[in-house]
Write an enzyme that holds these catalytic residues in place. Structure first.
Site, PDB file in Angstrom:
ATOM      1  CE  LYS A   1       3.612  34.879  -3.168  1.00 39.86           C
ATOM      2  NZ  LYS A   1       3.143  34.240  -4.440  1.00 39.86           N
TER       3      LYS A   1
ATOM      4  CE  LYS B   1      -0.409  28.322  -4.148  1.00 44.29           C
ATOM      5  NZ  LYS B   1      -1.373  29.037  -4.925  1.00 44.29           N
TER       6      LYS B   1
ATOM      7  CG  ASP C   1      -0.316  37.345  -8.588  1.00 45.31           C
ATOM      8  OD1 ASP C   1      -0.453  35.824  -8.670  1.00 45.31           O
ATOM      9  OD2 ASP C   1      -0.969  37.690  -7.259  1.00 45.31           O
TER      10      ASP C   1
ATOM     11  CD  GLU D   1       2.836  38.171  -5.683  1.00 41.44           C
ATOM     12  OE1 GLU D   1       1.518  38.908  -5.467  1.00 41.44           O
ATOM     13  OE2 GLU D   1       2.953  37.202  -5.325  1.00 41.44           O
TER      14      GLU D   1
ATOM     15  NE  ARG E   1      -2.943   0.576  -0.840  1.00 37.95           N
ATOM     16  CZ  ARG E   1      -3.310   0.913  -2.291  1.00 37.95           C
ATOM     17  NH1 ARG E   1      -2.790   1.903  -2.677  1.00 37.95           N
ATOM     18  NH2 ARG E   1      -3.853  -0.043  -2.819  1.00 37.95           N
TER      19      ARG E   1
END
Length: 285
Positions: free
Chosen positions: A170, A138, A222, A200, A103
């Site tokens: 960011k 992510k 962005d 960004e 598994r």
């Protein structure tokens, strides 16, 4: 394409943790109850659908951690394509050991093959352009390394592995620091020459300010539409690398690449890739 592998030693801790989670405090009681200890089998991991393979190195480690005496042969290595019905790996030896590792091996292999397959679909949409497809942070907690390896197996490229890899400024950094000029001046004053800097922006006037202050080597564009992306690429004029990000889906990749951006980053590669159906089939020795 063939790929150099990460040393097994680096990958083993996460795979060992997954095995410990699955085996619990007392091991595989079903197998121990119903399978004679001397039962030998040859098993095969087979593809139930067409895909780009990833996770064979990981699956092999899983089986070897359960039982180093198992004989494992990878038939289709990571980064190669497979068709429905193809055998990706054979495992020969103790039936109990194979069943105990099954598994975890399939969980990793199916997940990583899904990421590689989705990445390959994104990359195919950039054919004929200079644009590279890259992943993001992510990723599934604890699985970042192998998920990013799967992106490479699909023909993509890797973004940062961690917050310490590069300075990536960011929108929230800009807001907290007081503006674009402030963050770039702070970076120019203190950052090591060995550290890359990305910033960004989501408007062309912000991009103009970035170019005026200087200090960044990559600009993340962005959530811009294609027309604005094209204008941004013209404004940059090769002075830094350009990366398009935000709302990046498969049906947009070709049009984004046509704007001339250097990179397209997408979190979907690792957070939304469907698991590929792989199965473990037994043949008695």
């Amino acid at each position: 394409m063939s790929f150099a592998t990460v040393p097994d030693l680096v990958l083993e801790p996460m795979i060992r943790n997954a095995l410990m989670e699955d085996l619990g405090s007392y091991g595989d009681i079903t197998t121990r109850t119903v399978i004679a200890a001397d039962t030998l089998y040859e098993a095969a991991i087979n593809a139930r659908e067409e895909a780009v393979v990833s996770g064979m190195q990981v699956a092999a480690i899983a089986f070897r951690l359960v039982d180093p005496s198992l004989e494992i042969a990878i038939q289709i290595p990571d980064g190669q394509c497979c068709q429905k019905g193809d055998t990706l790996m054979t495992i020969k030896g103790s039936a109990a050991s194979i069943l105990s590792g099954e598994r975890v091996a399939l969980n990793f292999a199916g997940r990583l093959t899904g990421i590689a397959t989705m990445t390959a679909a994104f990359v195919a949409e950039t054919k004929g352009t200079k644009t590279r497809v890259t992943c993001t942070r992510k990723t599934t907690p604890g699985l970042r390394l192998v998920e990013k390896l799967a992106v490479l197996h699909g023909g993509g490229f890797n973004h940062r592995f961690s917050l310490s890899d590069a300075i990536m400024i960011k929108d929230n950094h800009i807001a907290a620091a007081g503006g674009i000029r402030q963050v770039l001046e702070a970076t120019n004053a203190t950052a090591s020459h060995m550290v890359a800097v990305e910033i960004e922006v989501d408007r062309l006037d912000q991009l103009a300010e970035v170019l005026d202050v200087g200090g960044a080597s990559v600009v993340l564009l962005d959530n811009m539409d294609n027309a604005m992306l094209g204008e941004a690429v013209k404004l940059v004029a090769g002075r830094m690398k350009t990366e398009a990000s935000g709302n990046v889906k498969l049906d947009r990749i070709a049009s984004i690449a046509s704007t001339g951006v250097d990179y397209i980053s997408s979190g979907a590669l690792t957070h939304s890739a469907p698991t590929i159906d792989l199965g473990l089939d037994f043949d008695e020795v």
